[in-house]
Design a protein around this motif. Structure first.
Motif, short mmCIF file in Angstrom:
data_model
loop_
_atom_site.label_atom_id
_atom_site.label_comp_id
_atom_site.label_asym_id
_atom_site.label_seq_id
_atom_site.Cartn_x
_atom_site.Cartn_y
_atom_site.Cartn_z
N CYS A 18 -0.10 -1.75 3.10
CA CYS A 18 1.01 -2.55 3.64
C CYS A 18 2.34 -2.17 2.99
O CYS A 18 3.37 -2.11 3.66
CB CYS A 18 0.73 -4.04 3.43
SG CYS A 18 -0.57 -4.70 4.49
N ILE A 19 2.32 -1.89 1.68
CA ILE A 19 3.57 -1.50 1.01
C ILE A 19 4.05 -0.15 1.54
O ILE A 19 5.23 0.03 1.84
CB ILE A 19 3.37 -1.44 -0.51
CG1 ILE A 19 3.11 -2.85 -1.07
CG2 ILE A 19 4.61 -0.85 -1.19
CD1 ILE A 19 2.77 -2.88 -2.55
N LYS A 20 3.13 0.81 1.67
CA LYS A 20 3.52 2.14 2.15
C LYS A 20 4.06 2.09 3.57
O LYS A 20 4.97 2.83 3.92
CB LYS A 20 2.32 3.10 2.08
CG LYS A 20 2.02 3.61 0.69
CD LYS A 20 1.04 4.76 0.73
CE LYS A 20 -0.35 4.31 1.10
NZ LYS A 20 -1.33 5.42 1.00
N SER A 21 3.49 1.22 4.40
CA SER A 21 3.91 1.14 5.80
C SER A 21 5.01 0.10 6.01
O SER A 21 5.43 -0.16 7.14
CB SER A 21 2.72 0.80 6.69
OG SER A 21 2.14 -0.45 6.32
N HIS A 22 5.48 -0.50 4.90
CA HIS A 22 6.53 -1.53 4.94
C HIS A 22 6.15 -2.66 5.89
O HIS A 22 6.98 -3.19 6.64
CB HIS A 22 7.87 -0.90 5.37
CG HIS A 22 8.32 0.21 4.47
ND1 HIS A 22 8.64 0.01 3.14
CD2 HIS A 22 8.48 1.53 4.70
CE1 HIS A 22 8.98 1.17 2.58
NE2 HIS A 22 8.88 2.11 3.51
N SER A 23 4.87 -3.06 5.82
CA SER A 23 4.37 -4.17 6.64
C SER A 23 4.22 -5.41 5.79
O SER A 23 3.13 -6.00 5.69
CB SER A 23 3.02 -3.78 7.27
OG SER A 23 3.12 -2.59 8.01
N ASP A 24 5.30 -5.81 5.15
CA ASP A 24 5.23 -6.93 4.23
C ASP A 24 4.84 -8.24 4.90
O ASP A 24 4.31 -9.14 4.24
CB ASP A 24 6.58 -7.11 3.53
CG ASP A 24 6.64 -6.34 2.22
OD1 ASP A 24 5.87 -5.36 2.09
OD2 ASP A 24 7.43 -6.72 1.34
#
Length: 323
Positions: A18-24
Motif C-alpha cells: 500500500c505504501i509503494k502504490s500510495h494506496s493509503d
C-alpha cells in the motif's frame, strides 16, 4: 504461534504494498483485520506482541523509510513527497522525520549520511522458527553452475570470526553495541548506490544486502577446511566515497573470477531446507578439475551468498585458473 507469525507477515506485506502504490486509503487497521478475519483489537494486540511495537508506529516508520529514500534519490519537492506518504503538511513531515532520524528532510538531502531505517520485520522466518520444508534430494538438476568475472568493487560490512550460520551470526552480533540486526540492516538500507539493490523492500536481500564469507587466518574453520569470517553487508561501486558507519568495515574487492551455483525461485516456508540440501550437494559434487579452475583460497577473497526466495538462492565462490 506460527499461525500468527504468518498473519503478521501478511500484514507487513500489505503495508509495504500500500505504501509503494500510495494506496493509503486502504492502509487501515479495519481493512487489515477484515482481511485476516479477526477483530481490530485482536489484530493490533497480536501485532504488538510479535513485533514489539504498535501497528501504528510500524506503519509510520515504514512511510518515513520510503520517503527518506525518495528524498535521497530524487529531486522532487519535499512537500510533494510528504503528501505522497500520508503526511498532511511539510511541517508535520519535518517533525516526524526529525524525531525519527535526528535531522530534517532538507538537511538530509544536502548530506545523506547513513541513518538507521525501519526495515521490514520478518516474523515468519524459517531460520528463526526452525521450519522450512524437508525431504530427500535426489538430483541437482535445478542448480545452474556458471562462471562470471565480477568487476572491482567495495564491500561494506560487519564480520564475525566465530559464528556458524545466519541465526548464530545475528545472535553473536546482538551482543555487540550497534551491531544488532535491526541497526545494521537499517543503516545499510539507507545507503545509496548498492550494486545488488533491486528496489526491494520485502526482505533484506531485495535492498542489496547479503551474507558473505572472507578467507581470514583468524576465522572459524569451515566445512571445506579453510578459515572463514562470516560477514553481512552490501557491495558498492569501486569509487564509493560515502561515509562509513563506525561499526562497519569497507573493503576493496579487486576484479576476479567466480563460479556461481544458482537455484531459481522457491517457496520459503516449504522448500527452504530442500533447496539448501540441493545446492550444497551441487557444490560438493562440482568437478573443478574438468574446468581448468580451482577454488581460490587466497586470503581476503570473498565468497558471496544470496538468499532471496522470490528470485534465487546462490553461492558465488572465488576461483583462479590452475597453473
Amino acid at each position: 504461534m506460527n499461525e500468527w507469525n504468518k498473519n503478521v507477515q501478511t500484514i507487513v506485506g500489505e503495508i509495504d504494498f500500500c505504501i509503494k502504490s500510495h494506496s493509503d486509503e486502504e492502509l487501515t487497521l479495519k481493512r487489515l483485520a477484515k482481511t485476516l478475519g479477526y477483530s481490530e483489537f485482536h489484530v493490533s494486540r497480536k501485532f504488538s506482541e510479535i513485533s514489539g511495537m504498535s501497528l501504528r508506529n510500524y506503519m509510520r516508520y515504514r512511510r518515513l523509510a520510503f520517503a527518506l529514500k525518495e528524498i535521497r534519490d530524487s529531486d522532487r519537492g519535499i512537500l510533494d513527497i510528504a503528501l505522497d506518504y500520508g503526511f498532511s503538511s511539510h511541517e508535520a513531515f519535518t517533525r516526524a522525520f526529525k524525531a525519527a532520524y535526528g535531522t530534517t528532510p532538507s538537511e538530509y538531502r544536502r548530506n545523506p549520511t547513513p541513518i538507521v531505517l525501519r526495515t521490514v520485520i520478518k516474523p515468519f522466518d524459517c531460520y528463526l522458527l526452525g521450519i522450512g520444508g524437508s525431504g530427500m534430494i535426489n538430483s541437482t538438476q535445478d542448480v545452474k553452475t556458471y562462471f562470471v568475472t565480477i568487476p572491482a568493487h567495495k564491500f561494506l560490512h560487519i564480520r564475525n570470526y566465530e559464528s556458524v550460520g545466519y541465526w548464530d551470526f545475528w545472535q553473536k552480533q546482538s551482543l555487540i553495541p550497534g551491531q544488532d540486526c535491526e541497526t545494521v540492516c537499517g543503516l545499510l538500507d539507507s545507503i545509496k548506490g548498492k550494486l545488488d539493490d533491486v528496489g526491494g523492500t520485502e526482505n533484506d536481500s531485495g535492498s542489496g544486502q547479503l551474507m558473505a564469507f572472507i578467507n581470514e587466518p583468524t576465522g572459524r574453520i569451515c566445512s571445506w577446511g579453510i578459515p572463514l569470517a562470516e560477514c553481512y553487508g552490501v557491495r558498492l561501486p569501486a569509487d564509493y566515497s560515502g561515509e562509513v558507519p563506525p561499526q562497519m568495515i569497507l573493503t576493496d574487492v579487486p576484479e576476479g573470477e567466480y563460479v556461481v551455483f544458482e537455484h531459481g525461485p522457491f517457496d520459503f516456508e516449504t522448500e527452504n531446507a530442500a533447496v539448501e540440501q540441493k545446492i550444497e550437494q551441487a557444490m560438493k559434487d562440482f568437478d573443478y578439475s574438468a574446468t581448468g579452475y580451482e577454488l581460490d583460497l587466497t586470503q581476503d577473497r570473498v565468497f558471496y551468498f544470496y538468499h532471496d526466495c522470490k528470485r534465487f538462492w546462490k553461492y558465488v565462490r572465488p576461483v583462479k585458473k590452475v597453473k
